[in-house]
Design a protein around this motif. Sequence first.
Motif, mmCIF file in Angstrom:
data_model
loop_
_atom_site.group_PDB
_atom_site.id
_atom_site.type_symbol
_atom_site.label_atom_id
_atom_site.label_comp_id
_atom_site.label_asym_id
_atom_site.label_seq_id
_atom_site.Cartn_x
_atom_site.Cartn_y
_atom_site.Cartn_z
ATOM 1 N N HIS A 1 81.623 -30.983 61.034
ATOM 2 C CA HIS A 1 82.416 -31.926 61.829
ATOM 3 C C HIS A 1 82.062 -33.348 61.407
ATOM 4 O O HIS A 1 80.927 -33.768 61.521
ATOM 5 N N GLN A 2 83.059 -34.086 60.952
ATOM 6 C CA GLN A 2 82.857 -35.454 60.486
ATOM 7 C C GLN A 2 83.209 -36.447 61.599
ATOM 8 O O GLN A 2 83.829 -36.093 62.595
ATOM 9 N N MET A 3 82.833 -37.700 61.404
ATOM 10 C CA MET A 3 82.978 -38.737 62.425
ATOM 11 C C MET A 3 84.373 -38.808 63.050
ATOM 12 O O MET A 3 84.471 -38.838 64.278
ATOM 13 N N PRO A 4 85.465 -38.836 62.300
ATOM 14 C CA PRO A 4 86.782 -38.935 62.958
ATOM 15 C C PRO A 4 87.059 -37.753 63.905
ATOM 16 O O PRO A 4 87.542 -37.949 65.019
ATOM 17 N N GLU A 5 86.732 -36.560 63.461
ATOM 18 C CA GLU A 5 86.945 -35.367 64.297
ATOM 19 C C GLU A 5 86.032 -35.384 65.521
ATOM 20 O O GLU A 5 86.448 -35.045 66.629
ATOM 21 N N LEU A 6 84.787 -35.802 65.332
ATOM 22 C CA LEU A 6 83.843 -35.890 66.448
ATOM 23 C C LEU A 6 84.321 -36.913 67.475
ATOM 24 O O LEU A 6 84.257 -36.673 68.684
ATOM 25 N N THR A 7 84.801 -38.046 66.997
ATOM 26 C CA THR A 7 85.288 -39.087 67.901
ATOM 27 C C THR A 7 86.440 -38.558 68.746
ATOM 28 O O THR A 7 86.477 -38.769 69.958
ATOM 29 N N VAL A 8 87.358 -37.845 68.136
ATOM 30 C CA VAL A 8 88.484 -37.264 68.878
ATOM 31 C C VAL A 8 87.973 -36.282 69.926
ATOM 32 O O VAL A 8 88.398 -36.306 71.090
ATOM 33 N N ALA A 9 87.044 -35.411 69.563
ATOM 34 C CA ALA A 9 86.522 -34.410 70.497
ATOM 35 C C ALA A 9 85.834 -35.067 71.689
ATOM 36 O O ALA A 9 86.052 -34.680 72.846
ATOM 37 N N PHE A 10 85.020 -36.085 71.424
ATOM 38 C CA PHE A 10 84.318 -36.775 72.508
ATOM 39 C C PHE A 10 85.309 -37.572 73.364
ATOM 40 O O PHE A 10 85.177 -37.640 74.584
ATOM 41 N N ARG A 11 86.316 -38.174 72.738
ATOM 42 C CA ARG A 11 87.307 -38.949 73.479
ATOM 43 C C ARG A 11 88.138 -38.045 74.401
ATOM 44 O O ARG A 11 88.496 -38.447 75.511
ATOM 45 N N GLU A 12 88.431 -36.834 73.955
ATOM 46 C CA GLU A 12 89.177 -35.901 74.807
ATOM 47 C C GLU A 12 88.406 -35.610 76.087
ATOM 48 O O GLU A 12 88.983 -35.546 77.167
ATOM 49 N N LEU A 13 87.087 -35.449 75.969
ATOM 50 C CA LEU A 13 86.270 -35.257 77.177
ATOM 51 C C LEU A 13 86.332 -36.515 78.033
ATOM 52 O O LEU A 13 86.510 -36.434 79.247
ATOM 53 N N ARG A 14 86.180 -37.676 77.415
ATOM 54 C CA ARG A 14 86.224 -38.946 78.163
ATOM 55 C C ARG A 14 87.516 -39.070 78.923
ATOM 56 O O ARG A 14 87.537 -39.434 80.100
ATOM 57 N N ASP A 15 88.634 -38.756 78.297
ATOM 58 C CA ASP A 15 89.935 -38.839 78.963
ATOM 59 C C ASP A 15 90.038 -37.835 80.112
ATOM 60 O O ASP A 15 90.567 -38.162 81.172
ATOM 61 N N ALA A 16 89.537 -36.639 79.913
ATOM 62 C CA ALA A 16 89.601 -35.607 80.956
ATOM 63 C C ALA A 16 88.708 -35.946 82.149
ATOM 64 O O ALA A 16 89.064 -35.691 83.301
ATOM 65 N N ALA A 17 87.546 -36.542 81.848
ATOM 66 C CA ALA A 17 86.594 -36.874 82.904
ATOM 67 C C ALA A 17 87.017 -38.099 83.709
ATOM 68 O O ALA A 17 86.536 -38.320 84.811
ATOM 69 N N GLY A 18 87.919 -38.897 83.132
ATOM 70 C CA GLY A 18 88.402 -40.064 83.862
ATOM 71 C C GLY A 18 87.492 -41.164 83.759
ATOM 72 O O GLY A 18 86.995 -42.017 84.079
#
Length: 126
Positions: free
Chosen positions: A109-126
């Motif tokens: 997993h490279q930085m762009p993919e990791l950023t997307v994965a972490f951002r999806e959690l951030r968006d879901a968590a509010g």
Amino acid sequence: MLHAAGFTDRMLAPWEERALLERGYGITNLVARSTAAAAELTADEFIAGARRLERKVKRYRPTWVAVVGIGAYRTAFGRPRAVVGPQPERLGPARLWLLPQPSGLNANHQMPELTVAFRELRDAAG
């Protein structure tokens, strides 16, 4: 990664992890011993770590728990086919989210993919 995904307004140094508490985030380890690679840890250590994490979740009652490390999650929670993202089960009262390990040792997993994965959690968590 936390900053790139929008969890913090600036990059934090490793010793600033307490600043995350001010934002409502906490960090802990499934296994509290240092190793060069996760492969040095045993399944029993991961399973025991999941039990300790469940006790912490019952005590602190977070809405979400993110586990970083696909292999660690699969072993600790007995979910050999778990994939990145929200999980169907809960940990006590908390919803679970699985994230890939951002370690430099993880070439999957490279930085762009990791950023997307972490951002999806951030968006879901509010």
